[in-house]
Motif scaffolding. Structure first.
Motif, PDB file in Angstrom:
ATOM      1  N   THR B  50      17.717   0.111 -47.528  1.00  8.81           N
ATOM      2  CA  THR B  50      16.351   0.599 -47.394  1.00  8.81           C
ATOM      3  C   THR B  50      16.104   1.166 -46.006  1.00  8.81           C
ATOM      4  N   ARG B  51      15.417   2.286 -45.922  1.00  9.28           N
ATOM      5  CA  ARG B  51      15.087   2.874 -44.627  1.00  9.28           C
ATOM      6  C   ARG B  51      13.763   2.315 -44.154  1.00  9.28           C
ATOM      7  N   GLY B  52      13.804   1.153 -43.558  1.00  7.91           N
ATOM      8  CA  GLY B  52      12.560   0.553 -43.098  1.00  7.91           C
ATOM      9  C   GLY B  52      12.294   0.881 -41.640  1.00  7.91           C
ATOM     10  N   VAL B  53      13.198   0.468 -40.778  1.00  4.58           N
ATOM     11  CA  VAL B  53      13.031   0.694 -39.353  1.00  4.58           C
ATOM     12  C   VAL B  53      14.434   0.837 -38.755  1.00  4.58           C
ATOM     13  N   ILE B  54      14.511   1.418 -37.566  1.00  2.00           N
ATOM     14  CA  ILE B  54      15.813   1.672 -36.957  1.00  2.00           C
ATOM     15  C   ILE B  54      16.060   0.658 -35.853  1.00  2.00           C
ATOM     16  N   ARG B 149      16.034  -3.766 -30.208  1.00  2.00           N
ATOM     17  CA  ARG B 149      17.074  -4.799 -30.311  1.00  2.00           C
ATOM     18  C   ARG B 149      16.650  -5.904 -31.258  1.00  2.00           C
ATOM     19  N   GLU B 150      15.364  -6.219 -31.230  1.00  2.00           N
ATOM     20  CA  GLU B 150      14.896  -7.249 -32.160  1.00  2.00           C
ATOM     21  C   GLU B 150      15.144  -6.809 -33.602  1.00  2.00           C
ATOM     22  N   TRP B 151      14.895  -5.524 -33.866  1.00  2.00           N
ATOM     23  CA  TRP B 151      15.136  -5.042 -35.233  1.00  2.00           C
ATOM     24  C   TRP B 151      16.606  -5.172 -35.605  1.00  2.00           C
TER      25      TRP B 151
END
Lengths: 235, 238, 322
Positions: B50-54, B149-151
């Motif tokens: 899924t393209r949620g966040v990078i 970085r958290e992502w």
């Protein structure tokens, strides 16, 4: 009971009107029903007057609803329940709807129509008064001594009306229905004639599409096509 | 005229069977389970890609700026400076390398095309299925490197390969060199091992930057390709 | 005194039915329609499966501003919702739900005529609204309403007359007293025609050209907001109650049922009415809206001949069995 039912249904009052004794027959000692009859009659009369005097076309039609409804209530008070509901059904439910339909089709404006007055107002008044006088005289003369017994079985119930209609008045009834049928056929003939004259060039296309009944109505002339279908149906 | 013609012409033999079929469809749908997802109450089950966040794996980034240049709507901001590294061997030339100062993605501009992730030659950017990062202020949507970085910790393991699938190219290459080395070692046991770099023999572990908690990466065989690739390329680079 | 109390009690009961049943049907429509489309429908209002959604809607409607367009005919515009709604309240008075005098609001001698007449009056409300809104879409909606009423009043009356012929009375409790189970196949065509024509008269989908929201943006109700709009909606759902109740009473035998003691007749009436209401919703979900000319064609070329056939059949059978 039926009178109470009718009155309750018509006026949605919570108390049934007092069934007065019928011994006192006279205009000077009115019973509750007679007072109600007179009041409703006044309302009906007023609505009828407004109907013909107002300059707003749609308002006139709506006041006609009030007048016809008042008439229905009068029938109810005379225990003629069947006639009353048929009055509402035919006149309020259909005739006025037809009237409003026509008014809307002709784009009746909101507000006064300056040209809603007729030039021969006095002639119309004369005719109306003469007709009213004749009717009142005939009715009063015919039913002056007739009194409706409110306590007994309803004199105007569906059963009584039906028996009277189909035993004593069958011939006039049938004559009237033939008259109406004639009017119907006449209307169809008239409309067909004007139609064929106006749309004579399109006879071929109509013949081509109209031969099979399963073909849905043609898109370009839905109203004309529909009218034709109706006429064929009626024929 | 009086023939009962259904309002909608049907091709079937029995008139009205099309109407009945329509009724059957709606009734059948009613008895089935609904497809509504009650999102705020129940989290959706999103596919792993899924393209949620990078997310940004900062250690892999070499500030090559490819992502920022390829981004169609210019939503990646990168600042860096050069540092000199002392020579590896005494008397050698000192090397320079890029140090990342700022890496930010403006998700108010991002259109989730994924081109940055595609072009990154060092596997520093990853898709994460996380999607709940709405903000009341549009400036908050510019995620700086710490947030990126958290992502990264929410990036799921890539789906496992099919049982009989071909080995990933990087793994195959690494293993081939390792085997070649091993045979060379056994044949020439007397020769010292100075000239030969030992890196490819043990691909992922030693070159891996020491990071606090690495959720899924090292365990997965297919995933270990990325550090391998990084190791080899970086070697050639510097 | 006892009489007055009795009447007051009955009126109160009918009023409560009038206020609650349309809401129940509306909520059922929300949920049934949603599930027929693979959705869940309202889930939040009231906690349990959104049971209070319509109450919340009512609160919302009550809070809205009551807007009358500048060019509108104010008095008629404001009067129209009442004219649309009240007839259904009156009709509910006449529908018997159980045997005997106790289970009907008021026994009316010419019940069928009363019911059909008063239902026809309700359409006047839509006409008034359509004309008085000073909006061309509303006017179109009003025109379509009138055309639809004229087309579908006839088959409705004819099929009702067929039942009256079969029973030999026009009183609704009288018809139910005379009911036999084999009337069901005998009058089935009439029942279908009556139900379809009633749907058209209520402007329910698939006969909702007068309020077609995608063509003429809700027709006669375009300019209405707040409580007046809510009254129109209430009239529509009250109309469903009335139509289903009437079809039950006229064609499905009302309180007669295969099982059940005498005291449970009203359960049968309510059950049949509920099933018919479900069918109304079902039809709405299933079929697309008819075009205006298709609508007219359906009435004049299918429903009217069918109802005439039904009357002929009723007459023949009636003569044969006597």
């Amino acid at each position: 009971m039926s009178l109470a039912a009718a009155a309750v249904a018509a006026a949605t009052t919570t108390t049934p009107p007092a069934l007065a004794a019928v011994e006192t027959r006279g205009f000077l000692s009115p019973t509750g029903v007679e007072i109600a009859f007179l009041l409703v009659g006044l309302v009906t009369f007023g609505a009828a007057i407004v109907t013909v005097t107002t300059r707003q076309l749609v308002h006139a039609a709506l006041w006609l609803v009030v007048a016809l409804g008042g008439l229905a209530v009068e029938y109810l008070l005379l225990t003629a329940e069947f006639i009353a509901w048929v009055q509402v059904l035919i006149y309020v439910g259909s005739v006025v709807v037809l009237l409003l339909f026509g008014l809307m089709l002709t784009k009746a404006p909101i507000g006064r129509s300056p040209d809603a007055d007729s030039g021969n107002r006095w002639a119309a008044l004369t005719v109306a008064v003469a007709a009213a006088a004749a009717l009142v005289w005939v009715v009063v003369d015919a039913f002056r001594t007739t009194w409706i017994d409110l306590d007994g079985p309803a004199a105007g119930s569906t059963k009584a009306t039906g028996e009277s209609l189909f035993q004593n008045w069958v011939l006039p009834f049938e004559a009237l229905s033939v008259l109406l049928l004639t009017a119907l056929v006449g209307a169809i003939v008239l409309s067909r004639k004007t139609k064929t004259e106006s749309s004579s060039p399109s006879v071929n296309s109509r013949g081509a599409t109209g031969s099979s009944s399963s073909v849905p109505d043609s898109r370009n002339h839905p109203i004309g096509r529909k009218g034709q279908a109706e006429q064929e149906g009626a024929r | 005229m009086a023939e009962p013609v259904p309002p909608t012409p049907t091709r079937s033999r029995i008139p009205g069977s099309g109407l009945a079929k329509g009724l059957a469809v709606t009734l059948r749908t009613m008895t089935r389970k609904t497809v509504t997802e009650q999102y705020p109450d129940a989290q959706p089950e999103l596919p792993p890609r899924t393209r949620g966040v990078i997310g940004l794996f900062e250690e892999n980034c070499t500030v090559c700026m490819l992502c920022a240049r390829e981004c169609p709507d210019w939503c990646i901001y990168i600042d860096s400076h050069k540092e000199t590294v002392p020579p590896v061997a005494p008397g050698g030339r000192e090397r320079s390398r890029n140090v990342l100062d700022r890496f930010a993605i403006d998700f108010a501009l991002c259109m989730y095309c994924g081109i940055c992730i595609e072009v990154c030659p060092f596997d520093a950017l990853f898709w994460s299925p996380e999607f709940e990062y709405a903000e009341t202020d549009i400036h908050e949507l510019t995620h700086e490197r710490d947030k990126l970085r958290e992502w990264m910790w929410t990036v799921p393991a890539p789906p496992a390969l099919d049982p009989s699938a071909e080995e990933p190219k990087e793994l195959a290459a690494a293993r081939k060199t390792a085997e070649k080395l091993a045979t060379a070692e056994t044949e020439q046991a007397a020769q010292p091992e100075k000239s030969e770099p030992t890196k490819p023999t043990d691909p992922p572990k030693p070159t891996k930057p020491t990071e606090p908690t690495e959720p899924t990466k090292p365990t997965d065989p297919a995933d270990s390709t990325k550090p391998t690739k990084r190791a080899t390329t970086q070697e050639g680079d510097s | 005194m006892n009489d007055a109390l009795d009447v007051a009690l009955r009126l109160l009961l009918v009023f409560v039915v009038f206020l609650t049943f349309p809401l129940i049907i509306g909520q059922t429509e929300h949920k049934v329609m949603a599930h027929m489309q693979g959705r869940l429908g309202p889930m939040y209002a009231g906690g349990f499966h959104g049971w209070a959604q319509l109450i919340a809607d009512g609160v919302k409607f009550a809070q809205k501003e009551d807007v009358v367009p500048a060019g509108a005919d104010r008095r008629i515009f404001q009067l129209a919702p009442a004219v649309a709604l009240l007839p259904y309240l009156l009709v509910l008075l006449a529908i018997p739900i159980g045997p005997g005098e106790g289970a009907v609001g008021e026994v009316i001698d010419a019940g069928i005529f009363f019911v059909l007449a008063v239902m026809g009056v309700g359409v006047l409300g839509s006409l008034m609204a359509g004309w008085a809104s000073a909006n061309k879409f509303s006017l179109l909606g009003g025109l379509r309403t009138a055309a639809q009423l004229l087309a579908y009043e006839l088959p409705m009356l004819l099929t009702a007359a067929s039942v009256a012929m079969a029973a030999g009375t026009v009183s609704l409790p009288g018809i139910l007293d005379a009911f036999e189970w084999w009337w069901l196949p005998w009058q089935i065509v009439g029942a279908i025609v009556f139900f379809v024509a009633g749907l058209a008269e209520l402007q329910r989908p698939p006969f909702d050209m007068p309020v077609a929201d995608s063509e003429i943006i809700f027709g006669a109700y375009t300019e209405y907001t707040g409580l007046r709009f809510a009254l129109f909606l209430l009239a529509e759902y009250a109309g469903i109650v009335v139509l289903c109740g009437l079809t039950t009473v006229l064609f499905l035998g009302g309180w007669h049922g295969p099982w059940g003691a005498d005291g449970l007749g009203w359960v049968w009436t309510l059950l049949k009415t509920a099933v018919l209401a479900f069918v109304v919703i079902w039809l709405r979900v299933t079929y697309p809206r008819l075009r205006e000319d298709q609508l007219q064609k359906l009435s004049w070329t299918l429903l009217v001949p069918l109802s005439l056939t039904q009357i002929a059949l009723t007459g023949i059978v009636k003569v044969v069995i006597q």
